[in-house]
Scaffold this motif. Structure first.
Motif, PDB file in Angstrom:
ATOM      1  N   ALA A 101     -20.149  -0.357  -6.265  1.00 27.89           N
ATOM      2  CA  ALA A 101     -21.142   0.626  -6.711  1.00 27.89           C
ATOM      3  C   ALA A 101     -21.133   0.781  -8.226  1.00 27.89           C
ATOM      4  O   ALA A 101     -22.188   0.778  -8.873  1.00 27.89           O
ATOM      5  CB  ALA A 101     -20.878   1.970  -6.037  1.00 27.89           C
ATOM      6  N   ILE A 102     -19.936   0.918  -8.807  1.00 30.72           N
ATOM      7  CA  ILE A 102     -19.825   1.032 -10.271  1.00 30.72           C
ATOM      8  C   ILE A 102     -20.297  -0.256 -10.926  1.00 30.72           C
ATOM      9  O   ILE A 102     -20.965  -0.240 -11.970  1.00 30.72           O
ATOM     10  CB  ILE A 102     -18.376   1.360 -10.683  1.00 30.72           C
ATOM     11  N   ALA A 103     -19.955  -1.383 -10.306  1.00 35.42           N
ATOM     12  CA  ALA A 103     -20.433  -2.671 -10.831  1.00 35.42           C
ATOM     13  C   ALA A 103     -21.951  -2.704 -10.844  1.00 35.42           C
ATOM     14  O   ALA A 103     -22.566  -3.188 -11.805  1.00 35.42           O
ATOM     15  CB  ALA A 103     -19.879  -3.811  -9.988  1.00 35.42           C
ATOM     16  N   GLY A 104     -22.575  -2.202  -9.770  1.00 36.49           N
ATOM     17  CA  GLY A 104     -24.034  -2.156  -9.724  1.00 36.49           C
ATOM     18  C   GLY A 104     -24.622  -1.309 -10.826  1.00 36.49           C
ATOM     19  O   GLY A 104     -25.629  -1.675 -11.455  1.00 36.49           O
ATOM     20  N   LEU A 105     -23.982  -0.187 -11.098  1.00 40.44           N
ATOM     21  CA  LEU A 105     -24.462   0.706 -12.165  1.00 40.44           C
ATOM     22  C   LEU A 105     -24.403   0.017 -13.526  1.00 40.44           C
ATOM     23  O   LEU A 105     -25.368   0.063 -14.304  1.00 40.44           O
ATOM     24  CB  LEU A 105     -23.617   1.985 -12.175  1.00 40.44           C
ATOM     25  N   GLY A 154     -31.030   1.447  -8.869  1.00 42.33           N
ATOM     26  CA  GLY A 154     -31.203   0.594  -7.697  1.00 42.33           C
ATOM     27  C   GLY A 154     -29.968  -0.220  -7.375  1.00 42.33           C
ATOM     28  O   GLY A 154     -29.564  -0.327  -6.201  1.00 42.33           O
ATOM     29  N   ALA A 155     -29.345  -0.813  -8.401  1.00 42.45           N
ATOM     30  CA  ALA A 155     -28.150  -1.623  -8.168  1.00 42.45           C
ATOM     31  C   ALA A 155     -26.970  -0.756  -7.742  1.00 42.45           C
ATOM     32  O   ALA A 155     -26.113  -1.197  -6.962  1.00 42.45           O
ATOM     33  CB  ALA A 155     -27.804  -2.410  -9.432  1.00 42.45           C
ATOM     34  N   PHE A 156     -26.917   0.484  -8.236  1.00 42.09           N
ATOM     35  CA  PHE A 156     -25.860   1.410  -7.807  1.00 42.09           C
ATOM     36  C   PHE A 156     -25.986   1.711  -6.315  1.00 42.09           C
ATOM     37  O   PHE A 156     -24.994   1.675  -5.575  1.00 42.09           O
ATOM     38  CB  PHE A 156     -25.938   2.707  -8.614  1.00 42.09           C
ATOM     39  N   VAL A 157     -27.202   1.985  -5.878  1.00 43.64           N
ATOM     40  CA  VAL A 157     -27.440   2.241  -4.449  1.00 43.64           C
ATOM     41  C   VAL A 157     -27.088   0.999  -3.626  1.00 43.64           C
ATOM     42  O   VAL A 157     -26.430   1.094  -2.576  1.00 43.64           O
ATOM     43  CB  VAL A 157     -28.905   2.657  -4.206  1.00 43.64           C
ATOM     44  N   ALA A 158     -27.509  -0.165  -4.103  1.00 44.08           N
ATOM     45  CA  ALA A 158     -27.213  -1.409  -3.390  1.00 44.08           C
ATOM     46  C   ALA A 158     -25.708  -1.640  -3.297  1.00 44.08           C
ATOM     47  O   ALA A 158     -25.191  -2.050  -2.245  1.00 44.08           O
ATOM     48  CB  ALA A 158     -27.886  -2.582  -4.094  1.00 44.08           C
ATOM     49  N   GLY A 159     -24.994  -1.390  -4.402  1.00 40.99           N
ATOM     50  CA  GLY A 159     -23.538  -1.553  -4.388  1.00 40.99           C
ATOM     51  C   GLY A 159     -22.860  -0.545  -3.488  1.00 40.99           C
ATOM     52  O   GLY A 159     -21.879  -0.865  -2.799  1.00 40.99           O
ATOM     53  N   LEU A 160     -23.375   0.653  -3.479  1.00 47.74           N
ATOM     54  CA  LEU A 160     -22.814   1.709  -2.628  1.00 47.74           C
ATOM     55  C   LEU A 160     -22.937   1.344  -1.150  1.00 47.74           C
ATOM     56  O   LEU A 160     -22.051   1.640  -0.339  1.00 47.74           O
ATOM     57  CB  LEU A 160     -23.541   3.023  -2.909  1.00 47.74           C
ATOM     58  N   LEU A 161     -24.040   0.661  -0.814  1.00 49.76           N
ATOM     59  CA  LEU A 161     -24.294   0.266   0.577  1.00 49.76           C
ATOM     60  C   LEU A 161     -23.785  -1.139   0.876  1.00 49.76           C
ATOM     61  O   LEU A 161     -24.053  -1.675   1.953  1.00 49.76           O
ATOM     62  CB  LEU A 161     -25.797   0.361   0.864  1.00 49.76           C
ATOM     63  N   LYS A 162     -23.047  -1.738  -0.077  1.00 50.26           N
ATOM     64  CA  LYS A 162     -22.407  -3.041   0.110  1.00 50.26           C
ATOM     65  C   LYS A 162     -23.412  -4.175   0.338  1.00 50.26           C
ATOM     66  O   LYS A 162     -23.361  -4.907   1.315  1.00 50.26           O
ATOM     67  CB  LYS A 162     -21.406  -2.997   1.279  1.00 50.26           C
ATOM     68  N   ILE A 163     -24.317  -4.336  -0.608  1.00 45.59           N
ATOM     69  CA  ILE A 163     -25.298  -5.431  -0.517  1.00 45.59           C
ATOM     70  C   ILE A 163     -24.609  -6.781  -0.645  1.00 45.59           C
ATOM     71  O   ILE A 163     -23.537  -6.884  -1.249  1.00 45.59           O
ATOM     72  CB  ILE A 163     -26.379  -5.290  -1.618  1.00 45.59           C
ATOM     73  N   ASP A 164     -25.212  -7.790  -0.078  1.00 48.44           N
ATOM     74  CA  ASP A 164     -24.750  -9.162  -0.244  1.00 48.44           C
ATOM     75  C   ASP A 164     -25.983 -10.061  -0.375  1.00 48.44           C
ATOM     76  O   ASP A 164     -27.093  -9.653  -0.034  1.00 48.44           O
ATOM     77  CB  ASP A 164     -23.896  -9.604   0.941  1.00 48.44           C
ATOM     78  N   MET A 165     -25.788 -11.281  -0.866  1.00 51.22           N
ATOM     79  CA  MET A 165     -26.909 -12.184  -1.082  1.00 51.22           C
ATOM     80  C   MET A 165     -26.500 -13.591  -0.689  1.00 51.22           C
ATOM     81  O   MET A 165     -25.387 -14.021  -1.010  1.00 51.22           O
ATOM     82  CB  MET A 165     -27.367 -12.130  -2.545  1.00 51.22           C
ATOM     83  N   PHE A 166     -27.394 -14.326  -0.021  1.00 49.41           N
ATOM     84  CA  PHE A 166     -27.051 -15.613   0.565  1.00 49.41           C
ATOM     85  C   PHE A 166     -27.897 -16.750  -0.014  1.00 49.41           C
ATOM     86  O   PHE A 166     -28.220 -17.706   0.680  1.00 49.41           O
ATOM     87  CB  PHE A 166     -27.211 -15.538   2.086  1.00 49.41           C
ATOM     88  N   GLY A 167     -28.248 -16.632  -1.295  1.00 47.17           N
ATOM     89  CA  GLY A 167     -29.028 -17.674  -1.956  1.00 47.17           C
ATOM     90  C   GLY A 167     -29.176 -17.358  -3.422  1.00 47.17           C
ATOM     91  O   GLY A 167     -28.698 -16.332  -3.915  1.00 47.17           O
ATOM     92  N   PHE A 168     -29.864 -18.243  -4.158  1.00 48.09           N
ATOM     93  CA  PHE A 168     -30.061 -18.054  -5.594  1.00 48.09           C
ATOM     94  C   PHE A 168     -31.353 -17.310  -5.917  1.00 48.09           C
ATOM     95  O   PHE A 168     -31.421 -16.592  -6.905  1.00 48.09           O
ATOM     96  CB  PHE A 168     -30.083 -19.421  -6.296  1.00 48.09           C
ATOM     97  N   THR A 169     -32.398 -17.499  -5.119  1.00 47.71           N
ATOM     98  CA  THR A 169     -33.707 -16.953  -5.454  1.00 47.71           C
ATOM     99  C   THR A 169     -33.712 -15.437  -5.310  1.00 47.71           C
ATOM    100  O   THR A 169     -33.425 -14.903  -4.231  1.00 47.71           O
ATOM    101  CB  THR A 169     -34.793 -17.555  -4.548  1.00 47.71           C
ATOM    102  N   GLY A 170     -34.053 -14.737  -6.407  1.00 48.52           N
ATOM    103  CA  GLY A 170     -33.990 -13.286  -6.393  1.00 48.52           C
ATOM    104  C   GLY A 170     -35.324 -12.612  -6.633  1.00 48.52           C
ATOM    105  O   GLY A 170     -36.372 -13.230  -6.504  1.00 48.52           O
ATOM    106  N   SER A 171     -35.259 -11.341  -6.998  1.00 45.84           N
ATOM    107  CA  SER A 171     -36.395 -10.448  -7.176  1.00 45.84           C
ATOM    108  C   SER A 171     -37.102 -10.254  -5.827  1.00 45.84           C
ATOM    109  O   SER A 171     -36.581 -10.618  -4.772  1.00 45.84           O
ATOM    110  CB  SER A 171     -37.352 -10.972  -8.247  1.00 45.84           C
ATOM    111  N   TRP A 172     -38.319  -9.669  -5.847  1.00 40.16           N
ATOM    112  CA  TRP A 172     -39.011  -9.384  -4.592  1.00 40.16           C
ATOM    113  C   TRP A 172     -39.277 -10.642  -3.783  1.00 40.16           C
ATOM    114  O   TRP A 172     -39.165 -10.657  -2.553  1.00 40.16           O
ATOM    115  CB  TRP A 172     -40.327  -8.663  -4.869  1.00 40.16           C
TER     116      TRP A 172
END
Length: 503
Positions: free
Chosen positions: A319-323, A425-443
Motif C-alpha cells: 500500500a505504501i509502495a502504491g502511494l 489509486g495505486a494506494f487503494v490497489a496496493g491495499l487490496l493486494k493487486i497483481d499483474m500478469f503481463g506488460f500491457t498496462g493502463s485501461w
C-alpha cells in the motif's frame, strides 16, 4: 553563430516581418529585436521562428511590437539589420530604455535563495524538455493510439496473430517513433538549444544504433559490475555501462546542450577550409563519448539505486509502495531514470508469471491520461482540446508521452494533480493486494489483470483504475488547469535560457 551568417539572417528576418517598407522603427533589448511595423499582419511569426539563429518570434499587441528572440548575439544581428534598413529606423533612446527595463525585470525575477535557484533550474529543465517534445507530440499521440489499437486487436480480441507479418509491420509503424525517439528529440532539442540539429541527430543515431543496442541486450552474467551495474562495454580500455537508449530523451537533450559549446569552440579554432568536415567530426566524437562514458552510466547508477528503493517498498508494504510509486514514478520517466525498474518487472514475470510492481505502475499511466482528458473537458481552445484528447487516448492506451510532454508537464499543475490521482489509486490497489500478469498496462491492458488464482484481481484493477481516473480528472479540472495558463506559459528559450522578460 558565425559572424558571416548575420547578413543572410538579417535579410531573412526583414523578409519575415513584411519587408523593409513595412518597418517603421527597430529597437532591441538584451535578447530581442523589437520591430514597430506599419502593418503587423504582414509579419509571419512562424516563418521568422523557423530561421536558423532565431529562438522564437511573437507579436506583442500591448506594446505594438513584433519581437524576434535572438539571444546573446542580438546586438550583432541588430547592427546587420540596421545596415540593410538604414538609420531611418533607429531609435537609440528607446533601445536604451528597453535594455534597462529588461535588465531590471531580469534582476527582479532572479532567484535570491537556494530553493529559488533549485526551482528556477527545474523550470529551465522542464521548459527545455517540453519545448523539445512539442514539435513531435502529434506523431507520438498517433503512434501511441496505433500501438493501443494493435494491442486491442491482438491480445484482447485475437484478430491479429502476434507471429504474423501483419502484426510485425503494424507494430513497426507504431513503434518507430518511440524506438527512434532520441533522433527526433535530438533534432528538435538542438534547434531549441541552438546546436547543429544534424550533428545532434547523428549523435542520437549512435545511441540507438543496432550494435549499441545489442551491447545493452546481451547477457551480463559473469561481467564486472559497479554498484551492481554490469560494465558491458569499454571505450579505449575504460569499462563503461551501456544502458537502454531507445525510447529515452534525457541523454540526447544533454547531448544537444553540450554540442553547442563544443561545436562553437571548434568553429573558432579550426581554419575555414577544414571547418565543414572536422567541426562535425570532433563534435560527434566528443559528445557521443561524453554521453556513453559519463552521462549514460550516471543515469544508470541513479536508476539502479531508485529501483532498489522501489523494490524494497513493494516487498515491504504494497500500500505504501502504491502511494509513493503512484505519486512519483512518472517523475522518473521524465529523466529516463525508470529503465532500471524494467528489469525488475521482466524478472518478476519471467520467474513467477506476475509483477506487483508493474500493477502499481499501471495507475500512473491512467492518471496522466485522465489529467489530459480533464484539460480537454475544461479548455475552450481548439488546439489545446485536440492535443489533450489525443494525449488522453494515447495515455489510456498505455503510452503517456503525448499527454505528459504535450499538456501535463507544460502546464505543470496538470502533471502534479494527475500524480495525486495515481497516488490515491495505486494506494487503494496496493491495499487490496493487486497483481499483474503481463506488460500491457493502463485501461487497455485490463486482460493483464485476469488471475486464475485470485478472481477478484480484475475487480481490484477496475476499482482502483476508476478511482485513479476520477480523482485525477477532478483534481486537474478543479485545481490543475485553466485556459489562461496557455497565455502565461513560457517556452524556456523566451523566459529562462535568454533571461528575457516577456512584456
Amino acid at each position: 553563430m558565425a559572424k558571416q551568417d548575420y547578413k543572410k539572417l538579417a535579410a531573412n528576418i526583414i523578409d519575415g516581418v513584411g519587408g523593409a517598407d513595412n518597418v517603421d522603427k527597430l529597437i532591441h533589448c538584451i535578447t530581442r529585436l523589437r520591430f514597430y511595423l506599419k502593418d503587423p499582419k504582414k509579419a509571419d511569426a512562424n516563418k521568422v521562428s523557423s530561421l536558423d539563429g532565431v529562438a522564437g518570434a511573437v507579436y506583442n499587441a500591448a506594446l505594438d511590437q513584433f519581437q524576434v528572440v535572438i539571444g546573446p548575439a542580438v546586438t550583432d544581428v541588430y547592427d546587420e539589420v540596421i545596415a540593410q534598413l538604414g538609420n531611418r529606423v533607429v531609435d537609440e533612446d528607446a533601445t536604451n530604455q528597453a535594455i534597462a527595463a529588461t535588465q531590471a525585470q531580469t534582476a527582479k525575477k532572479r532567484p535570491t535563495n537556494l530553493w529559488g535557484w533549485i526551482k528556477y533550474a527545474f523550470q529551465v529543465l522542464i521548459g527545455t524538455i517540453t519545448g523539445s517534445m512539442i514539435p513531435i507530440i502529434g506523431l507520438l499521440a498517433a503512434s501511441g493510439i496505433l500501438k493501443g489499437l494493435l494491442t486491442l486487436f491482438t491480445f484482447n480480441l485475437g484478430w491479429i496473430d502476434v507471429k504474423s507479418s501483419t502484426y510485425i509491420i503494424i507494430n513497426a509503424m507504431g513503434d518507430s517513433t518511440f524506438y527512434f525517439l532520441p533522433i527526433l528529440v535530438g533534432y528538435t532539442a538542438a534547434k531549441q538549444l541552438r546546436s547543429d540539429p544534424i550533428v545532434v541527430a547523428a549523435i542520437a543515431g549512435v545511441l540507438v544504433h543496432p550494435t549499441i543496442a545489442a551491447l545493452w541486450a546481451a547477457p551480463t552474467k559473469g561481467m564486472s559490475t559497479l554498484f551492481g551495474i554490469p560494465l558491458n562495454a569499454s571505450l579505449f580500455g575504460i569499462p563503461i555501462h551501456i544502458p537502454q537508449y531507445t525510447y529515452s530523451i534525457f541523454p540526447i537533450i544533454f547531448a544537444a546542450w553540450l554540442a553547442r559549446p563544443v561545436g562553437n569552440w571548434f568553429k573558432k579554432v579550426l581554419p575555414l577550409s577544414l571547418r565543414s568536415i572536422f567541426q562535425p567530426l570532433f563534435t560527434l566524437f566528443i559528445v557521443s563519448a561524453a554521453v556513453l562514458v559519463l552521462f549514460g552510466p550516471v543515469i544508470s547508477l541513479i536508476s539502479a539505486g531508485l529501483a532498489a528503493v522501489i523494490n524494497f517498498l513493494v516487498t515491504s508494504n504494497e500500500a505504501i509502495a502504491g502511494l509513493v510509486i503512484g505519486g512519483f514514478y512518472q517523475c522518473l520517466v521524465i529523466f529516463g531514470l525508470h529503465w532500471m525498474v524494467i528489469p525488475l518487472i521482466s524478472n518478476d514475470i519471467a520467474s513467477t508469471g506476475h509483477s506487483v510492481l508493474n500493477g502499481l505502475i499501471n495507475f500512473t499511466m491512467i492518471a496522466q491520461g485522465a489529467g489530459a482528458l480533464a484539460v480537454w473537458a475544461k479548455s475552450k481552445k481548439a488546439d489545446i482540446r485536440g492535443l489533450s484528447l489525443a494525449g488522453a487516448l494515447s495515455g489510456f492506451a498505455g503510452v503517456t508521452e503525448p499527454a505528459m510532454y504535450g499538456i501535463n508537464l507544460k502546464y505543470g499543475r496538470v502533471f502534479w494533480m494527475a500524480n495525486v490521482g495515481s497516488a490515491v489509486g495505486a494506494f487503494v490497489a496496493g491495499l487490496l493486494k493487486i497483481d499483474m500478469f503481463g506488460f500491457t498496462g493502463s485501461w487497455i491492458g485490463f486482460p493483464s489483470f485476469f488471475s486464475k488464482t485470485n478472481p477478484n484481481n480484475i475487480y481490484i484493477f477496475l476499482l482502483a483504475s476508476a478511482i485513479t481516473t476520477i480523482v485525477s480528472f477532478l483534481a486537474v479540472y478543479l485545481w490543475g488547469f485553466k485556459d489562461s495558463d496557455v497565455d502565461t506559459v513560457r517556452n524556456v528559450e523566451k523566459k529562462n535560457v535568454f533571461k528575457d522578460a516577456v512584456n
